[in-house]
Design an enzyme around this catalytic site. Sequence first.
Site, PDB file in Angstrom:
ATOM      1  N   GLY A  36    -104.742 -36.610  14.423  1.00  0.00           N
ATOM      2  CA  GLY A  36    -103.736 -37.521  13.884  1.00  0.00           C
ATOM      3  C   GLY A  36    -103.158 -37.088  12.547  1.00  0.00           C
ATOM      4  N   GLY A  38    -101.304 -34.537  12.042  1.00  0.00           N
ATOM      5  CA  GLY A  38     -99.945 -34.033  12.222  1.00  0.00           C
ATOM      6  C   GLY A  38     -99.867 -32.542  12.467  1.00  0.00           C
ATOM      7  CB  SER A  40     -99.445 -30.985  17.674  1.00  0.00           C
ATOM      8  OG  SER A  40    -100.721 -30.601  18.136  1.00  0.00           O
ATOM      9  CB  SER A 107    -110.589 -25.360  14.226  1.00  0.00           C
ATOM     10  OG  SER A 107    -109.470 -25.566  13.411  1.00  0.00           O
TER      11      SER A 107
END
Length: 198
Positions: A36, A38, A40, A107
């Site tokens: 969440g 951001g 992507s 990651s």
Amino acid sequence: MAGHNIVWHETTIKKEERQERNGHKSAILWFTGLSGAGKSTLANALEHQLFLEGKNSYVLDGDNVRHGLNKGLGFSDEDRKENIRRIGEVAKLFVDAGTIVCTAFISPFKEDRDRIRDLVEEGEFIEVYVRCSLETCEERDPKGLYKKARAGEIPEFTGISSPYEEPDAPEIIVESDKQTVEESVNVIVAYLKDKNIL
């Protein structure tokens, strides 16, 4: 073991030749941060900007990769490590192909991110820490995952029941709860130009 009979085959066309033809260097932009935050959104916005400028780029997104290449992996620590290992190897291939690859993955473990850094040459791994408060990520909750994690429906969820290890010295930090997507993209593009990647 099958690996004993496998020999790395050097390509005829070198990475540097591909970069010269493309008019820019290649690199991994590794977007890391909480779900969440951001990652992507930012990776795709950056790729769009690079595309408009005629640069060769590609986005590897966590969810999309889990639909294919990493379909059989779960979210245990071991599977997460394997997920990131595979992505790192794919990202390295993109660098060899002369492409700027934007990877958007939580990651959560420093060790895994550092392992990817070691796969490529100095300056080719650019860690982009998309910093965002847990509160803001939970408010956004675009996939409803935090709600499920808080209800105990998702075990080992990063930031709730599984740790996220912040980068020690990322090349770039963007504050996605304070900066607009456009401002963040501008910060990254400025870095790429400063380092003569673009």
